[in-house]
Motif scaffolding. Structure first.
Motif, mmCIF file in Angstrom:
data_model
loop_
_atom_site.group_PDB
_atom_site.id
_atom_site.type_symbol
_atom_site.label_atom_id
_atom_site.label_comp_id
_atom_site.label_asym_id
_atom_site.label_seq_id
_atom_site.Cartn_x
_atom_site.Cartn_y
_atom_site.Cartn_z
ATOM 1 N N UNK A 104 -0.711 15.647 1.977
ATOM 2 C CA UNK A 104 -1.792 14.501 1.692
ATOM 3 C C UNK A 104 -1.248 13.277 1.836
ATOM 4 N N UNK A 105 -0.158 13.120 0.940
ATOM 5 C CA UNK A 105 0.619 11.863 0.882
ATOM 6 C C UNK A 105 0.743 11.193 2.302
ATOM 7 N N UNK A 158 0.833 -1.155 -0.011
ATOM 8 C CA UNK A 158 -0.014 -0.050 0.155
ATOM 9 C C UNK A 158 0.873 1.280 -0.009
ATOM 10 N N UNK A 159 2.037 1.113 0.684
ATOM 11 C CA UNK A 159 2.980 2.533 0.549
ATOM 12 C C UNK A 159 3.285 2.704 -0.543
ATOM 13 N N UNK A 160 3.997 1.669 -1.243
ATOM 14 C CA UNK A 160 4.634 1.775 -2.766
ATOM 15 C C UNK A 160 3.380 2.504 -3.682
ATOM 16 N N UNK A 161 2.240 1.732 -3.511
ATOM 17 C CA UNK A 161 1.117 2.391 -4.386
ATOM 18 C C UNK A 161 0.538 3.663 -4.190
ATOM 19 N N UNK A 175 -0.369 11.954 5.186
ATOM 20 C CA UNK A 175 -1.630 11.765 6.039
ATOM 21 C C UNK A 175 -2.319 10.265 5.403
ATOM 22 N N UNK A 176 -2.050 9.837 4.106
ATOM 23 C CA UNK A 176 -2.379 8.726 3.611
ATOM 24 C C UNK A 176 -1.330 7.641 3.978
ATOM 25 N N UNK A 177 -0.187 7.993 4.266
ATOM 26 C CA UNK A 177 0.925 6.986 4.905
ATOM 27 C C UNK A 177 0.582 6.569 6.125
ATOM 28 N N UNK A 178 0.222 7.678 7.086
ATOM 29 C CA UNK A 178 -0.200 7.270 8.371
ATOM 30 C C UNK A 178 -1.353 6.639 8.440
ATOM 31 N N UNK A 179 -2.180 6.846 7.618
ATOM 32 C CA UNK A 179 -3.505 6.021 7.456
ATOM 33 C C UNK A 179 -3.151 4.505 7.399
ATOM 34 N N UNK A 180 -2.285 4.236 6.313
ATOM 35 C CA UNK A 180 -2.095 2.842 5.794
ATOM 36 C C UNK A 180 -1.164 2.238 6.894
ATOM 37 N N UNK A 181 -0.259 2.678 7.718
ATOM 38 C CA UNK A 181 0.501 2.378 8.898
ATOM 39 C C UNK A 181 -0.578 1.868 10.011
ATOM 40 N N UNK A 182 -1.330 2.939 10.420
ATOM 41 C CA UNK A 182 -2.029 2.651 11.637
ATOM 42 C C UNK A 182 -3.383 1.898 11.211
ATOM 43 N N UNK A 183 -3.725 1.855 10.270
ATOM 44 C CA UNK A 183 -4.968 0.956 9.763
ATOM 45 C C UNK A 183 -4.480 -0.486 9.612
ATOM 46 N N UNK A 184 -3.594 -0.595 9.062
ATOM 47 C CA UNK A 184 -3.096 -1.747 8.763
ATOM 48 C C UNK A 184 -2.568 -2.545 10.206
ATOM 49 N N UNK A 185 -1.942 -1.953 11.160
ATOM 50 C CA UNK A 185 -1.716 -2.428 12.470
ATOM 51 C C UNK A 185 -2.843 -2.694 13.336
#
Length: 385
Positions: free
Chosen positions: A346-347, A42-45, A349-359
């Motif tokens: 925005x980028x 998700x991060x690389x995407x 914010x989305x990275x934080x959402x990916x990390x937090x959401x995945x965990x």
């Protein structure tokens, strides 16, 4: 100092659990690996989306007035010598330019397409420095040469010191120069001899035109064009009528500056003459275009569409001049392309959402698997207990 540290310790939103109370499981390890893989994917995407720009297209009415239009061209004529090839342009405002020589380069090419010579002097040869006659008479002592224009003089002191100047004087008068072999300047410069020497050669002509931003035409023809009684004529038609091969290849044709993604439909187009000579016409619709990149830099340019048509000399049209003609008109609609991209905030914010959401999802999954195994184990023990 200790009180400040204690107050900061009390603000800790992540209380730590003693390692003695940790319990690591095989399923937890598998879930951790899957969570790390999904997080990386998700991060690389998201990072790819951050680097990628999107073009937003808008159609507007073009309200601009005046200005100029730059026409860039690079065209090869395999069977028309450079000596007789000329470029003319005119527009609906009445402005005409015949035998244009500035900002263009001609390259003589052989039958195999190899370059023989490049020159910027246009048609014709240089002036004669010391010819023998002045308007039919011999030069007096220390008299400056003034060649005859053969009736096309506009004043008593009008001189034509080269074959090219005689042709130009006749063109301005709107007269046909039918007996060019009788012109002393042309004979001394070897004009027709030069044409004979270049038989079998071709010509590549490239450069640009700056024209008014109105509808008009520009054309490439063998010989010099002149205007008379509302019609266009050519001073070499009588010399070599119906024998011009106007086979051509358009290496490049554009209206305005290059911008990313532009497609010029005539680039690389080739037309082969398989019948008698004629007038090959391109009808071009020019669409004003404004391109703005992601950094805010703006490029004013144009796109165009085109249709083609051939008018043969044997079709009954007496006023047809052999050559290729481009008739262009401007569209009233302007196209704007604007590049947009994701901002850095925005980028992040989305990275934080990916990390937090995945965990979070991985933790819920691990808890469900762990407690589910405990329930199953209890049922098995109760069954055999």
């Amino acid at each position: 100092m200790e009180s400040i540290i204690k107050k900061l310790r009390d603000l800790d939103a992540y209380p730590k659990i003693n390692e003695d109370f940790y319990k690591r499981t095989f399923s937890g390890g598998i879930i951790t690996i899957l969570a790390a893989f999904i997080m990386s994917l998700l991060f690389f995407s998201e990072f790819r989306s951050y680097l990628h720009t999107v073009k937003e297209t808008t159609l507007l009415v073009d309200t601009s007035r005046g200005g100029t239009l730059r026409i860039n061209f690079d065209i090869t004529f395999p069977a028309v010598p450079c000596t007789i090839l000329s470029l003319d342009a005119e527009d609906i405002s009445g402005e005409r330019h015949f035998d244009i020589r500035h900002d263009i380069t001609k390259k003589r090419i052989d039958v195999h397409g190899n370059e023989i010579e490049a020159r910027k002097d246009g048609i014709g040869a240089p002036k004669i420095e010391k010819p023998l006659q002045r308007h039919g008479g011999r030069l007096e002592h220390n008299e400056t040469y003034c060649g005859s224009c053969y009736g096309a003089e506009t004043a008593d002191d009008h001189c034509c010191n080269s074959c090219e100047e005689v042709r130009e004087a006749y063109r301005k008068k709107g007269w046909a120069l039918s007996n060019m072999d009788m012109i002393d300047q042309c004979e001394r410069e070897g004009f027709f001899q030069k044409i004979d020497e270049e038989k079998g050669e071709g010509c590549n002509i490239n450069g640009f035109l700056e024209v008014n931003k109105v509808a008009g035409t520009f054309h490439f023809v063998p010989g010099k064009t002149f205007h008379q009684s509302g019609f266009h004529f050519n001073d070499l038609i009588a010399f070599q009528k119906n024998n011009y091969n106007i086979t051509h290849k358009i290496n490049k044709l554009s209206f305005g500056e290059y911008f990313p993604g532009i497609v010029n439909p005539l680039d690389g187009v080739q037309w082969l003459q398989d019948s008698t000579s004629g007038m090959y016409q391109y009808f071009v619709k020019v669409v004003p275009t404004v391109y703005t990149d992601v950094r805010g830099r703006t490029i004013q340019s144009n796109q165009f569409s085109v249709t083609e048509h051939l008018r043969n000399l044997d079709s009954g049209h007496n006023q047809i001049i052999p050559g290729i003609f481009f008739f262009y008109d401007l569209s009233p609609v302007k196209v704007t392309f604007m590049e947009t991209g994701i901002s850095f905030l925005h980028f992040m914010t989305n990275v934080c959402a990916i990390v937090g959401g995945t965990f979070t999802v991985a933790g819920i999954t691990d808890s469900f698997v762990f407690h589910g195994r405990k329930v199953v184990k209890k049922k098995i023990l109760k069954k055999f207990g």
